[in-house]
Design a protein around this motif. Structure first.
Motif, PDB file in Angstrom:
ATOM      1  N   ASP A  18      31.145 -31.412  10.993  1.00 20.75           N
ATOM      2  CA  ASP A  18      31.478 -32.876  10.514  1.00 20.75           C
ATOM      3  C   ASP A  18      32.073 -33.761  12.056  1.00 20.75           C
ATOM      4  OD1 ASP A  18      33.297 -31.898   7.583  1.00 20.75           O
ATOM      5  OD2 ASP A  18      31.266 -32.036   7.880  1.00 20.75           O
ATOM      6  N   MET A  19      31.787 -35.063  11.740  1.00 21.09           N
ATOM      7  CA  MET A  19      31.963 -36.008  12.687  1.00 21.09           C
ATOM      8  C   MET A  19      32.772 -37.208  11.959  1.00 21.09           C
ATOM      9  SD  MET A  19      28.901 -36.200  14.718  1.00 21.09           S
ATOM     10  CE  MET A  19      30.094 -35.990  16.665  1.00 21.09           C
ATOM     11  N   THR A  20      34.282 -37.252  12.854  1.00 21.43           N
ATOM     12  CA  THR A  20      35.137 -38.083  12.373  1.00 21.43           C
ATOM     13  C   THR A  20      36.177 -39.213  13.648  1.00 21.43           C
ATOM     14  OG1 THR A  20      35.832 -36.609  10.808  1.00 21.43           O
ATOM     15  CG2 THR A  20      37.027 -38.725  11.393  1.00 21.43           C
ATOM     16  N   TRP A  21      35.947 -40.293  13.150  1.00 21.13           N
ATOM     17  CA  TRP A  21      36.125 -41.509  14.432  1.00 21.13           C
ATOM     18  C   TRP A  21      38.596 -41.120  13.716  1.00 21.13           C
ATOM     19  CZ3 TRP A  21      34.764 -43.126  18.629  1.00 21.13           C
ATOM     20  CH2 TRP A  21      33.578 -43.035  18.936  1.00 21.13           C
ATOM     21  N   TYR A  67      40.324 -44.991  20.501  1.00 26.01           N
ATOM     22  CA  TYR A  67      39.532 -44.486  19.185  1.00 26.01           C
ATOM     23  C   TYR A  67      39.245 -42.923  20.089  1.00 26.01           C
ATOM     24  CZ  TYR A  67      39.580 -48.347  16.450  1.00 26.01           C
ATOM     25  OH  TYR A  67      40.541 -49.567  15.848  1.00 26.01           O
ATOM     26  N   TYR A  68      38.672 -42.011  19.373  1.00 26.39           N
ATOM     27  CA  TYR A  68      38.653 -40.743  19.163  1.00 26.39           C
ATOM     28  C   TYR A  68      37.545 -39.668  18.456  1.00 26.39           C
ATOM     29  CZ  TYR A  68      43.122 -40.451  22.253  1.00 26.39           C
ATOM     30  OH  TYR A  68      44.223 -40.548  22.971  1.00 26.39           O
ATOM     31  N   CYS A  69      36.721 -39.611  19.220  1.00 24.54           N
ATOM     32  CA  CYS A  69      35.726 -38.950  18.556  1.00 24.54           C
ATOM     33  C   CYS A  69      35.886 -37.405  18.043  1.00 24.54           C
ATOM     34  CB  CYS A  69      34.648 -38.845  19.352  1.00 24.54           C
ATOM     35  SG  CYS A  69      32.795 -37.933  17.696  1.00 24.54           S
ATOM     36  N   ASN A  70      36.107 -36.967  16.952  1.00 23.88           N
ATOM     37  CA  ASN A  70      36.632 -35.550  16.077  1.00 23.88           C
ATOM     38  C   ASN A  70      35.107 -34.688  15.529  1.00 23.88           C
ATOM     39  OD1 ASN A  70      37.180 -33.725  13.670  1.00 23.88           O
ATOM     40  ND2 ASN A  70      38.526 -33.037  15.294  1.00 23.88           N
ATOM     41  N   LEU A  71      34.664 -33.890  16.289  1.00 20.97           N
ATOM     42  CA  LEU A  71      34.112 -33.095  15.524  1.00 20.97           C
ATOM     43  C   LEU A  71      33.758 -31.266  14.878  1.00 20.97           C
ATOM     44  CD1 LEU A  71      30.242 -32.242  16.790  1.00 20.97           C
ATOM     45  CD2 LEU A  71      32.147 -30.248  16.009  1.00 20.97           C
ATOM     46  N   VAL A  72      34.081 -31.392  13.963  1.00 19.87           N
ATOM     47  CA  VAL A  72      34.279 -29.622  12.975  1.00 19.87           C
ATOM     48  C   VAL A  72      33.448 -29.377  13.075  1.00 19.87           C
ATOM     49  CG1 VAL A  72      35.859 -28.443  11.271  1.00 19.87           C
ATOM     50  CG2 VAL A  72      36.811 -30.800  12.555  1.00 19.87           C
ATOM     51  N   GLY A  73      32.869 -28.321  13.307  1.00 17.23           N
ATOM     52  CA  GLY A  73      32.467 -27.243  13.308  1.00 17.23           C
ATOM     53  C   GLY A  73      31.932 -25.729  12.874  1.00 17.23           C
ATOM     54  N   TYR A  74      31.817 -25.510  11.511  1.00 16.28           N
ATOM     55  CA  TYR A  74      32.144 -24.545  11.157  1.00 16.28           C
ATOM     56  C   TYR A  74      30.521 -23.673  10.824  1.00 16.28           C
ATOM     57  CZ  TYR A  74      34.124 -27.706   8.047  1.00 16.28           C
ATOM     58  OH  TYR A  74      35.484 -28.699   8.358  1.00 16.28           O
ATOM     59  N   SER A  75      30.994 -22.263  11.039  1.00 17.35           N
ATOM     60  CA  SER A  75      30.393 -21.201  11.111  1.00 17.35           C
ATOM     61  C   SER A  75      31.099 -20.066  10.623  1.00 17.35           C
ATOM     62  CB  SER A  75      29.876 -20.852  12.791  1.00 17.35           C
ATOM     63  OG  SER A  75      31.177 -20.562  13.372  1.00 17.35           O
ATOM     64  N   ASP A  76      31.520 -19.711  11.109  1.00 17.94           N
ATOM     65  CA  ASP A  76      32.396 -18.430  10.693  1.00 17.94           C
ATOM     66  C   ASP A  76      34.359 -18.196  11.111  1.00 17.94           C
ATOM     67  OD1 ASP A  76      34.197 -16.360  14.139  1.00 17.94           O
ATOM     68  OD2 ASP A  76      32.695 -18.208  13.605  1.00 17.94           O
ATOM     69  N   SER A  77      34.374 -19.423  11.184  1.00 12.58           N
ATOM     70  CA  SER A  77      35.551 -20.407  11.814  1.00 12.58           C
ATOM     71  C   SER A  77      35.545 -21.674  11.662  1.00 12.58           C
ATOM     72  CB  SER A  77      36.621 -19.911  12.395  1.00 12.58           C
ATOM     73  OG  SER A  77      37.363 -20.616  12.205  1.00 12.58           O
ATOM     74  N   ARG A  78      36.502 -22.516  11.239  1.00  7.84           N
ATOM     75  CA  ARG A  78      36.102 -23.787  11.921  1.00  7.84           C
ATOM     76  C   ARG A  78      36.570 -24.233  13.316  1.00  7.84           C
ATOM     77  NH1 ARG A  78      38.876 -29.119   9.084  1.00  7.84           N
ATOM     78  NH2 ARG A  78      40.006 -30.047  10.858  1.00  7.84           N
TER      79      ARG A  78
END
Length: 118
Positions: A33-36, A93-104
């Motif tokens: 997911d990507m979020t501002w 303004y900051y960009c955030n990426l949350v990646g999912y695999s074995d964890s967050r």
């Protein structure tokens, strides 16, 4: 290592528009997911807009109807079109990426300054 690079910030007059970009590299996730977010001096960081890997979108109440988030999946890039800007939109303004695999896994960009002033 995931890296996020934001661009597009600057000075704009009230009522004007800006388009922010966040390009991600080094991604090893198939789902992310990507979020501002934004943070003004003396205030807490707040969610501006987010888009999930499946394309679900949500906006912060203060920007609904004025800001639009979009995502170019092939480019690993997320955009934030900001229209009808107000002085209270001024922030980093900051960009955030949350990646999912074995964890967050959480990653942040360095931020881009948006100034709204006449």
């Amino acid at each position: 290592q995931v890296q996020l690079v934001e661009s597009g910030g600057g000075l704009v007059q009230p009522g004007g528009s800006l388009r922010l970009s966040c390009a991600a590299s080094g991604i090893m996730f198939s789902i992310y997911d990507m979020t501002w977010y934004r943070q003004a001096p003396g205030k807490q960081r707040e969610l501006v807009a987010g888009i999930t890997s499946s394309g679900r979108i949500n906006y912060g109440d203060s920007v609904k109807g004025r800001f639009t988030i979009s995502r170019a999946y092939a480019k690993n890039t997320v955009y934030l079109q900001m229209n009808s800007l107000k002085p209270e939109d001024a922030a980093v303004y900051y960009c955030n990426l949350v990646g999912y695999s074995d964890s967050r896994y959480d990653y942040w960009g360095q931020g881009t300054q948006v100034t709204v002033s006449s």
